[in-house]
Every structure is written in structure tokens, then in C-alpha cells.
Design a protein around this motif. Structure first.
Motif, PDB file in Angstrom:
ATOM      1  N   CYS A 972      16.248  90.532 -63.189  1.00 48.04           N
ATOM      2  CA  CYS A 972      17.362  91.049 -63.544  1.00 48.04           C
ATOM      3  C   CYS A 972      17.556  92.039 -64.348  1.00 48.04           C
ATOM      4  CB  CYS A 972      18.371  89.525 -64.766  1.00 48.04           C
ATOM      5  SG  CYS A 972      19.937  90.594 -66.215  1.00 48.04           S
ATOM      6  N   GLU A 987      19.861  93.974 -60.117  1.00 49.86           N
ATOM      7  CA  GLU A 987      20.774  93.430 -59.861  1.00 49.86           C
ATOM      8  C   GLU A 987      21.175  92.135 -61.287  1.00 49.86           C
ATOM      9  OE1 GLU A 987      23.305  94.340 -58.535  1.00 49.86           O
ATOM     10  OE2 GLU A 987      21.973  95.445 -57.728  1.00 49.86           O
ATOM     11  N   LEU A 988      22.489  92.066 -61.760  1.00 45.01           N
ATOM     12  CA  LEU A 988      22.044  91.225 -63.396  1.00 45.01           C
ATOM     13  C   LEU A 988      22.342  90.008 -62.972  1.00 45.01           C
ATOM     14  CD1 LEU A 988      25.435  92.730 -64.980  1.00 45.01           C
ATOM     15  CD2 LEU A 988      22.606  93.079 -65.216  1.00 45.01           C
ATOM     16  N   ALA A 993      25.583  88.959 -66.026  1.00 47.72           N
ATOM     17  CA  ALA A 993      27.160  89.984 -65.596  1.00 47.72           C
ATOM     18  C   ALA A 993      28.647  89.073 -66.540  1.00 47.72           C
ATOM     19  CB  ALA A 993      27.335  88.883 -63.628  1.00 47.72           C
ATOM     20  N   ALA A 997      31.322  91.623 -68.581  1.00 47.12           N
ATOM     21  CA  ALA A 997      31.846  91.662 -67.677  1.00 47.12           C
ATOM     22  C   ALA A 997      33.445  92.433 -68.282  1.00 47.12           C
ATOM     23  CB  ALA A 997      32.441  90.415 -67.126  1.00 47.12           C
TER      24      ALA A 997
END
Length: 997
Positions: A972, A987-988, A993, A997
Motif C-alpha cells: 500500500c 495503490e491504496l 482508500a 476519501a
């Protein structure tokens, strides 16, 4: 195609990064003086006293160091321990003041001033005896006072630098006029009650310092002395048939004595034998010469010494070994009435009188000859036995250790005269042995006897036992009641308690032993040590023949009795209170005595008091006087080195028991001595001394404090470079724990706080551990177990926090929050709530140990608040205790440790870089590990182990198995965890995420 690594988002602005101004590098030597200056400016000690006023008191009474020279490592340890006692008691909410003090009178300071006189070629005044000049004595005392004050100021500054908190502006000094007045008043209490006497008996005397010494002023060193065997020719033995028959037959029979102090032979007045021992007559055969020696000692002791010496004994056998010889074994009791003559009887006068053989229960057959020569001037047993038989001292040895001018053997007319402690004087070829050899009485002499011998701890010179007129407090005479004006007790042998309605034991020894039995000692062996010393000690010698000290303010009649008048004594005390010790001078004699007495009928005593009486009175003029209103009597604690069992602990005990019937303290704490890194005693001659001032310059006071509170100070302990490096590392870990807390709590707000009931189980487990730590620390404070206190604190910070709790929750701290919106998970809120609780508890626990660092930590978080040292012990809430949670996590933690050991193997082999790259599988046998499997399944094991994945299962193989592999998961980009849900590095994960957000 675009390279995703080049365009990957930098997520650092979305995570919480701990922030604090608290530096990792301590810089204590530079920082501590500034903190100390702020405390002084804020009058921190006074503020603490005001904050605790009206609370339960705890009084530690400071044992006074001597005002002579810089602080040494023993001073540092001693005062750090005292500071720890007072700070922990204040932390508990008690009113625990600390008044430092100094012992200012005594011979070491006199010596230093005399040295200065010699350097400046000034004439030293006559301080005692004939020719004493009171004006010169006063001038000399003024210089002693100035010298002492200078070192008080120096040591005060040095001790303050250690962070010792106390009433430094108002210390007690034994040389303060008010203190001297109370010392005089305490002496006169004894005098008014008749609990003083003047007598001539052997006391330890320093010929170099020319004064009597107390046991506490003496240290024992191993030396090699001359040992001699001397023949005292028997002239009659009416009760011993065998000796009489030999004498009548023309034999010369001599009683043989052995001594390691040849200088006492010129003062011999008798011989002692054991009435229960067997003695043997050994003979030279045809020479018709025989010697009387204990049967157990004649062959392997006496004859071996005589045979190695070129003397008159050539061959000796028991008398019955010769043809016609009589039985040579006789009973000691048959020697009653035997008379011998001194080897120097031909000098006449003192030496002409026959020397009686006297029964002595102290005579043994362990060594020597079983016969002991008696010189009542120079031995306690000698004095007592001779006195009981009408033989008095002759005072042959003068103050300087030489025989007096008119003494017939080695007196003033003999150019060979010298001090009796001079090795040349006692040597086998010295004047004593030479004269004895010429007289045919020296049977053996050798300078090879190794033994322990008393030396003055100041001059390091040998002392002697010397009979001189001195002032004593009796140990075994029934004392008058402390408040009674005259003696009122009649002693009945065998009675338990005489003349005391309150139940106070009758004699000073009994009172002191009763007080010792009733007093807690830390460690407990201290009770036996001081008890054995008090049990066997002689009467307390109070007088010293010097000038720099509190005078013995007594008026003495020609018959030796002293004036007991409360009104006269009150005038003396008032004058000393106004003028100090110099008030005791002949100019005030008439005023002191008043109209009721003829001054011509009294002499003023010119001796001064033993400085141990001074310091023994500190409880009276410090705790009772009202000069320090925060104090009270008795003290809750006395704390000093183990040598003070024969020093301050004992002198305070005896003084208080004599005047108040009980000890001035409720408990006694002792520490051992500081050795070098190899366990050797520190000595300037060895070059292994460690200067605490240098240590503070190089490391800082907090490192020195941490060392002092980490060692087992109740025993002898060590200090050295490697030890201090270890302490510095211990300090660094504690400092980093506080730095983590400060950074992790950045921006913490009360609105974040979570109730204990709503916390995750790990947080509740940590609160339980904190409650346990709190109880253990309280117990350590109660028992003055500061070694355990410091170790518990360090172990909790290192093992339970840094290596466990902080490690597990760091991901939650950094990533369960959106700094932009302020959102954070409930778990993170609970974690920060516990961190805040830990901070407030640990900073208080650490404050008595790391006084400067704790202040720095506290002011970093609360820059506008008052000092951390005004806080009280943290409150522990009942709901923190949860034994169900404790049992669960006590089972889990060993498996975490085991997993880390397996992960570490792959790290060392560079298969993985961190534990986050590891997958771990733990397989347990079906029985008996069912409970462990279920417990591990109920927690987020990969979070606890800080791995990519963790599975727990059961194997039927019967063997426990741990498998660690490198994960294939992607990383991550925000939390750096390697999880299956992350599709590509950078990527998360799902959690991150959602948070951003």
C-alpha cells in the motif's frame, strides 16, 4: 505507456507524522543548569512546601556531611537517595521537607587551619592546658569557622547541581550559635540528671592529634608489628607446690608473656592467667632454668618463636622429661598469690615492686603463651582487672606518645626516647628490646606479626589505648529519668526496669538495644550490625582535648564533682545562644555562677565535646527547635552509609535514648560503598577515584542519578566508564519513550477521550499493566527499594511500551486518521487516550529519578504550566484492573515473541526486509493447545505480529510448527502494509482508500 512509479501519488500529507520539539539528543550538561536556575528563580521548593502544607508529614533528617573538601561520589549517591526519598513522598501527597545540614566542628578542620599557620609561618596558639590563651583560641576558632563556611558553600553549590531539592538557603550547621546552644543544653541535661562522670580509664588516643578518639573516628588497617616473648621471674608462688619446690631448689622459674605492643612493657604492673587453663613448666635441663607457659601453647607457639630467636632459650622440654624431673603440668588456679618481678627491677622505684599474677576470665590459650602482661594505663581488660585488685594507672605516656620526663626507663633523660607508636621504638633492635635482651628477659622477638590495628581515620596514624582523665556517659549505670533534675534511680542487680514509671529501660545500653529492636532497618541486617556494636561498646567518651568544638560547659570542684544547677546552666545556654561557643570563657565565669557560688571554688572545663555528640544532637536543634517549622520530631527516616552504624546512627541513638528514652528516628536506611569498576575501594593512591563533578560535566546529573537509583545501593556497588555507558543507554531508551509519547500526542484534545469500557481489549490490557506497575512502584517506595523502582519503570517503558504496545499500534496512529478532515477511527482515539494516561503516569513516576529530563518533557507539552515537581502521584481507576484481559494477553504475548524469533531468521538472511513482508503460519497440536488456538483466532493476529498475513491452525502431527515465507502481496502506498487487496505497489488498501476519501 506511462511508468506508474514516476506518477505514483505521495501520500505523506495524508498520514499523521508525530511532531515534537523535544530533541532526541539530550545535551544534559548544557541544559540542566538552565532548568536549575528556573527552579531557583521560581522558588520551587517553597512552592512545594506551600502546596503540601497541612498534609501528613514525612521527615527525613539529613545526616550532616563534613564541611571539608569537594563532594565525592559517596556524597552524590547519598544525597541522590535522600532526594529520591523526599521526592517520592512528596509525589504521594505527603509533606516531605528536606533541610540539608553540615558537620562543621572537629579535628580535620583544625588540621587544615594549622597547615595554613605553618605555611604562613604563624605561631600556633596553645589551645589546651597550661598556657592556653583564650584570645588566641578565639582567633583560631574564627579561622576554623571561616574554613568550614567556605566548604559549606562549595558543597551546597555542588549538591544543588545534582538536582537535590531542599531548603538550601537555610541549612543547619553544627557551628551556628543556635545549634551550639542546643548542643550545650543537651549536655547539661545529662549533667543535671547526674548522667555524666569524669574518670580515668583507657581510651583510644591519637598521639599525632593529641586527643581522645571515639570508635567511630577509628578505622582498622592491616599492619605488621613486632611480637616479643618476655620472661618475668617468679619470686614466690605459695599455692603452687611445683613452682615453690623448684624455687627452693635454686631454679629460676619465669612466667612468660607475649605481646605485640612492646612499648607497654615499661608500664607493666601485673600478669594475668586463666584459672581454668593448664600450664606447663618447660626447662632448659642442666641450666636449672624453667618457663611457665600454657600447655596448649608451649611447643607449637612459644618454643617455635624462641627457637627462631638468638636468645637464652636453646632447648626446652617439659620438666618431667628430664631424669628426676617432677610432673610439669599445673592447674591455673594454683597460680593464685604468685608474685614475679619486672625484668627491669634493677632500676628500682616503680620497677622494684613485685608484679602479682591475677586471675583473668579474658585470658585464653588461643595464641601467645596463656599469660598476659597487664598495663592498666593501656588496656581495658588490664585496667578493670588491676583496678579490682587495687592497682592504679601511672599515666606514664604523655599526650604526644612519649614517656614522661621523670619516667625511670626511656623517660626524658634517655636520648632514645621517642613516640611509642614509632616502629623503630618497638623493633627487635630498638631500645625496649635491647634493654630486655641485656636483662636476660627477651626470649623471642620478630617483626613479622600481621594483624589488624586501629588508626585515626583523619591522620591515618596508629592510635594507642591510653588512660587519661575524660568525661563519659555510662552505658551500664541506671540513668536518671531524662527530665529529672538529679539522679533518682537505685539499681537492683537483675531488675528489668528500675525507677521508670513509663517503662523506659534503666541503663543507656538497655534503652538503646530496646530502641534498635523496635526500629525497622533497611536492609534488615543493619539491626544486627548496630545491635552488636551497642551491645559491646564501652562507656561513651565525650571529651576531646582540642579547640574547634563545642565546649564541655561544666564547673568542677577540686574533688572532681561538677556543679548541677539549672539556673547556672540556663545562663550558660543563653550566652552560647547569643555569642556561640566563645561565650565559655573565664571572663564570664562570675556571671555564669551568679551570687550563690564562689568562683574560686570551681574550675571551668576546657575540653570540647566529641563531634559525634554534636551530630548526635542534630535531631534536637533541627527537628525540635522550631527554627524549621516544617519539621517535627522524631524523624521518619535516617539514611546514611553502612559505616554510620558506628557513627551518626549510633551517636544519635545514644544521645536521644539518654535524654528522651527512645530513638530519634522511626526507621533507618543504609547504603553500601561505591567501588570502582573492578570492585576495588576508591583511593587517590590507586588513582581510581571517580569525581561526580566530572561525571556531571560529561554526562549530566540525570545520568548520575539514574546510576545511583539503578544499582543495589544496599550493598557495595560499582561505577566505571562501561557501567555509565550502560546507564546512558538506559536513559536514551527512556528519553525516546517520552519523545514518542510527545510526538504521538501532538494535537491531542479532550474530545478524543474514550471511556475505558469502550476501548479495544489491547488498550484495556495496557491499562491493567499500568495499574500493576503503579502498585509495584508504590510498594518499592514504601520499602525504599529504588533499584526495583527504576528497573520496573525502565522495563515497562522498554518491554511493554516500545517493544510491544507502541510497535503494534503505530500503524493505527499514523494511518487511522485523515489530517485534512480530522476524522480518526475509534481505535485510534482509544490508543491516544491510553497514551495520554500513560504520559501523565510515567512523567510522574520518572520525575523523582530524572528530575531535569522530566521537567523538560513536561514543559515541552505544557510550556505555560507549573513545574512537574508540584504534581502528585497519578490516580489509578478501579476499572483499569481486568484480570480476564490480563490472562488472555499473557497467553498471547509469548506466541508473538516466538513468531518474531522466526521472522528474524529471514531478516538476517535478507529474505525479507521487514516483518511486513512476512506471511506466517502457526500450527498447534490439537491437544493441549486448543485454548491458545481459539485465543489467537479472536484477535487481529497480523496486526499484533505486524506481518502481511497470519494464520493459526491445528495439526494432527503432534508437533508445533511455525512457517514464515515472503509474501507476494503488493505494498500500500500510504500505510506500506502488503495486503492481497492492493493491486499494485503504490495503490491504496481498502482502509486507506476509505480514510482519505
Amino acid at each position: 505507456m506511462t511508468d506508474t512509479h514516476d506518477t505514483a501519488r505521495d501520500w505523506r500529507d495524508t498520514v499523521f507524522l508525530p511532531k515534537t520539539d523535544f530533541p532526541m539528543k539530550a545535551g544534559l550538561p548544557q541544559k540542566e543548569p538552565g532548568i536549575l536556575a528556573k527552579w531557583q528563580e521560581a522558588k520551587l521548593y517553597d512552592r512545594l512546601r506551600a502546596a503540601r502544607r497541612g498534609r501528613e508529614k514525612f521527615i527525613l533528617h539529613d545526616g550532616p556531611p563534613y564541611a571539608n573538601g569537594d563532594m565525592h561520589i559517596g556524597h552524590a549517591l547519598n544525597h541522590i537517595l535522600k532526594d529520591m526519598v523526599c521526592r517520592t513522598q512528596n509525589l504521594l501527597g505527603r509533606d516531605a521537607p528536606y533541610v540539608p545540614g553540615w558537620d562543621c566542628h572537629g579535628l580535620p578542620i583544625e588540621w587544615k587551619v594549622e597547615e595554613q599557620y605553618r605555611k604562613e609561618k604563624k605561631t600556633k596558639p596553645v589551645l589546651t592546658g597550661a598556657g592556653r590563651d583564650e584570645a588566641a583560641v578565639k582567633a583560631f576558632r574564627d579561622e576554623c569557622r571561616a574554613y568550614a563556611q567556605r566548604w559549606v558553600d562549595v558543597q551546597r553549590s555542588q549538591l544543588k547541581r545534582l538536582g537535590i531539592m531542599g531548603d538550601w538557603d537555610h541549612p543547619y550547621l553544627t557551628m551556628q550559635k543556635e545549634s551550639e546552644a542546643v548542643i550545650v543544653a543537651e549536655l547539661l541535661k545529662l549533667a543535671e540528671a547526674g548522667n555524666l562522670y569524669r574518670g580515668s580509664k583507657p581510651v583510644m588516643w591519637s598521639p599525632v592529634e593529641q586527643t581522645a578518639l571515639a570508635e567511630a573516628e577509628v578505622e582498622y588497617e592491616d599492619i605488621t608489628s613486632t611480637q616479643i616473648d618476655v620472661a618475668f621471674e617468679i619470686v614466690e608462688s605459695p599455692n603452687c607446690k611445683k613452682v615453690s619446690e623448684l624455687l627452693n631448689a635454686g631454679w629460676r622459674v619465669s612466667a612468660v608473656v607475649w605481646t605485640t605492643t612492646p612499648w607497654t612493657i615499661p608500664v607493666n604492673q601485673a600478669l594475668a592467667y586463666s584459672p581454668t587453663a593448664k600450664y606447663r613448666i618447660v626447662a632448659e635441663g642442666g641450666a636449672r632454668v624453667a618457663y611457665l607457659v600454657a600447655d596448649d601453647l608451649w611447643e607449637n607457639h612459644f618454643y617455635k618463636r624462641a627457637d627462631a630467636f638468638d636468645g637464652p632459650v636453646h632447648y626446652a622440654e617439659p620438666l618431667d622429661a628430664y631424669p628426676g624431673g617432677a610432673d610439669s603440668l599445673i592447674n591455673g588456679a594454683d597460680l593464685a598469690g604468685t608474685l614475679a618481678r619486672h625484668p627491669m627491677h634493677h632500676l628500682g622505684g616503680f620497677y622494684a615492686a613485685p608484679r602479682p599474677l591475677l586471675p583473668g576470665d579474658f585470658v585464653t590459650t588461643d595464641s601467645g603463651t596463656g599469660l598476659v602482661h597487664m598495663a592498666p594505663d593501656h588496656g581495658e581488660d588490664d585496667f578493670d582487672l588491676c583496678k579490682a585488685n587495687g592497682i592504679n594507672p601511672v599515666f606514664a605516656v604523655m599526650n604526644d606518645g612519649r614517656y614522661r620526663d621523670d619516667w625511670p626507663w626511656l623517660g626524658g633523660a634517655d636520648e632514645r626516647r621517642m613516640s611509642v607508636i614509632n616502629p623503630k621504638f618497638n623493633a627487635p633492635d630498638g631500645p625496649i628490646c635491647s634493654d630486655l635482651r641485656e636483662a636476660g628477659a627477651l626470649l623471642a622477638a620478630s617483626a613479622d606479626y600481621a594483624h589488624s590495628y586501629p588508626h585515626s581515620w583523619r591522620s591515618k596514624a596508629k592510635v594507642i589505648f591510653r588512660c587519661t582523665p575524660q568525661w563519659f556517659v555510662p552505658m551500664d549505670k541506671p540513668l536518671a529519668d531524662p527530665d529529672a533534675p538529679t539522679p533518682v534511680i537505685e539499681h537492683t542487680p537483675g531488675a528489668d526496669t528500675v525507677g521508670h514509671a513509663a517503662g523506659i529501660p534503666a541503663t543507656l545500653r538497655e534503652r538503646a538495644l530496646a530502641a534498635i529492636a523496635a526500629t525497622p532497618f533497611y536492609p534488615p541486617k543493619g539491626r544486627n550490625r548496630i545491635g552488636s556494636m551497642v551491645e559491646g561498646r564501652p562507656d561513651w567518651v565525650l571529651s576531646r582535648q582540642r579547640a574547634w568544638g563545642v565546649p564541655i560547659t561544666l564547673f568542677v570542684r577540686p574533688d572532681g564533682s561538677y556543679l548541677q544547677d539549672a539556673a547556672v546552666n540556663a545562663r550558660i545556654v543563653a550566652a552560647v545562644n547569643a555569642e556561640g561557643m566563645d561565650a565559655w570563657n573565664s571572663a564570664n565565669k562570675v556571671a555564669f555562677l551568679g551570687e550563690g557560688y564562689d568562683p574560686a571554688e570551681f574550675d571551668m572545663v576546657t575540653d570540647i565535646l566529641d563531634v559525634w555528640f554534636d551530630s548526635g544532637c542534630t535531631h534536637a536543634f533541627t527537628l525540635e527547635s522550631g527554627r524549621w517549622p516544617d519539621l517535627q520530631w522524631p524523624a521518619d527516616l535516617y539514611l546514611e552509609g553502612s559505616d554510620q552504624h558506628r557513627g551518626w546512627f549510633q551517636s544519635s541513638l545514644l544521645q536521644s535514648c539518654a535524654t528522651r528514652g527512645t530513638a530519634p528516628y522511626k526507621a533507618v536506611l543504609t547504603h553500601g560503598f561505591t567501588m570502582d569498576a573492578k570492585g576495588m575501594k576508591m583511593s587517590k593512591s590507586l588513582g581510581n577515584t571517580i569525581n561526580p563533578l566530572d561525571l556531571m560535566r560529561d554526562y549530566g546529573a540525570d545520568i548520575l542519578r539514574l546510576w545511583a537509583l539503578s544499582v543495589d545501593f544496599t550493598e557495595d556497588h560499582r561505577i566505571g566508564d562501561e557501567i555509565l555507558k550502560g546507564v546512558a543507554d538506559q536513559y536514551r531508551k527512556l528519553r525516546n519513550s517520552f519523545r514518542y509519547l510527545l510526538g504521538a500526542l501532538d494535537g491531542f484534545d479532550e474530545a478524543e477521550r474514550v471511556a475505558v469500557a469502550d476501548m479495544p481489549e489491547l488498550e484495556r490490557y495496557m491499562l491493567h499493566l499500568l495499574a500493576e506497575l503503579d502498585a509495584k512502584l508504590r510498594a518499592a517506595v514504601k520499602d525504599f527499594d529504588f533499584n526495583s523502582y527504576t528497573r520496573l519503570l525502565s522495563d515497562f517503558a522498554n518491554n511493554d511500551l516500545s517493544a510491544f504496545y507502541f510497535d503494534i499500534r503505530k500503524d493505527c496512529l499514523y494511518c487511522d486518521v485523515n489530517p485534512a478532515t480530522g476524522w480518526q477511527s475509534d481505535k485510534r482515539r482509544a490508543y491516544r487516550t491510553v497514551l495520554d494516561t500513560l504520559f501523565h503516569a510515567l512523567i510522574r513516576y520518572a520525575a523523582p529519578v530524572l528530575v531535569f529530563t522530566a521537567e523538560e518533557v513536561w514543559q515541552t507539552r505544557y510550556p505555560d504550566s507549573e513545574s512537574v515537581h508540584l504534581l502528585e502521584w497519578p490516580e489509578v481507576h478501579e476499572q483499569w484492573t481486568d484480570f480476564r484481559v490480563l490472562l488472555r494477553w499473557s497467553d498471547i504475548r509469548p506466541w508473538r515473541k516466538l513468531a518474531n524469533e522466526h521472522i528474524e531468521v529471514l531478516r538476517r538472511e535478507k529474505v525479507i526486509g521487514s516483518s511486513l513482508e512476512a506471511n506466517i503460519e502457526m500450527l498447534f497440536p490439537a491437544n493441549p493447545y486448543d485454548r491458545e488456538v481459539e485465543r489467537l483466532k479472536t484477535i487481529d493476529l497480523k496486526e499484533v505480529l505486524i506481518v502481511a498475513s497470519a494464520t493459526v491452525g491445528v495439526t494432527q502431527s503432534g508437533d508445533f510448527k511455525v512457517t514464515v515465507t515472503k509474501t507476494t502481496n503488493h505494498k500500500c502506498g500510504r500505510c506500506w502494509r502488503l495486503l492481497p487487496e492492493v493491486t499494485a505497489d503504490g495503490e491504496l488498501c481498502g482502509r486507506c482508500a476509505e480514510v482519505v476519501a
